[in-house]
Enzyme design. Sequence first.
Site: not given
Length: 348
Positions: A140, A165
């Site tokens: 990401s 995350y």
Amino acid sequence: MKKVLITGMAGFIGHHLAKLLLKNNYEVVGMDNINDYYDVNLKLARLTDLGFKTSEIEYNKLLSVGLNSFIKLDLTDLDNLKKLFKAQSFDYVVNLAAQAGVRYSLKNPHSYVDSNITGFLNILECCRAFPVEHLIFASSSSVYGLSEEIPFHEDHCTDHPLAMYAASKKANEMMAHSYANLYNIPSTGLRFFTVYGPWGRPDMALHIFTKAIVADKEFEVFNNGDMSRDFTYVGDIVESIKRLLPLAPKENNLKFNPKKPVPSKSSKPYQIFNIGNNSPVALMDFIKAIEKALGKKGKVVFKPMQPGDVQSTYANVESLFNYINFKPQTKLEDGVKNFVKKYLELNS
């Protein structure tokens, strides 16, 4: 004919990737645990779009429609995951299954360890036990964290994540490298930059804004609207993944200098790419594109910056462009129109 495992096939990107690979004569096996992080009906609608009868879905039962198969399975279920790998003999694995969302990680950090770390470890263990030609996994843009060195380059520091995350995705990159070293698993990590398009997740900005405008309700925009994102159309994302599949990294990469190591390259069969549009868009311009597609104005409520968010994302994607000979083709206005059309169709 090559066989590909897509984890997270009931998800946004996994659904689009399955459709593209099937059109290009790959045999596809998809898996997903179909959890309730967001509306399960949307996940089931994606599987219906892929030709499956969702009434027949049972845990650990393989359903097949032509060259396309699906199994409801959780990444943390190592025993059944190993049985799947043994039975199917995959050529490629694309790991897209993950607990997504920066803001959700503030409230539910443990779910990120279960899905994104334990689950990914199980994928690596299966690729070790039943070798594959190429493992592609989702990282990401959030791994860039506190960095303000724009545009983000794969070789920039990623040691300062802002939320669990991002930390879990950084961990995935390190885990994949260790398995490339120990077990020679050819691995490519992709740092996704704000993917959007039809069938998108309800927790994503495009869906939230569109839903609110259609319902004539207010919606929140953070940092008082002073934000930009490198929005990347899902069709361009999956085309890039398709082109990457046969291009596994090799051992002894001559571009790797062990005396001056960089994060994106290795002497082992491992590499990292940004995957984005290389063209950041101001958030307010993004909202204007939605308003134009819907033919009505939105009711924006400005809010301060949320914890864990960043003001801007901007991908340097030259490495990937050169590697696969492909650049994103979709204009923002066209991509937003495609999303709005599908949204109205699914919510009519």
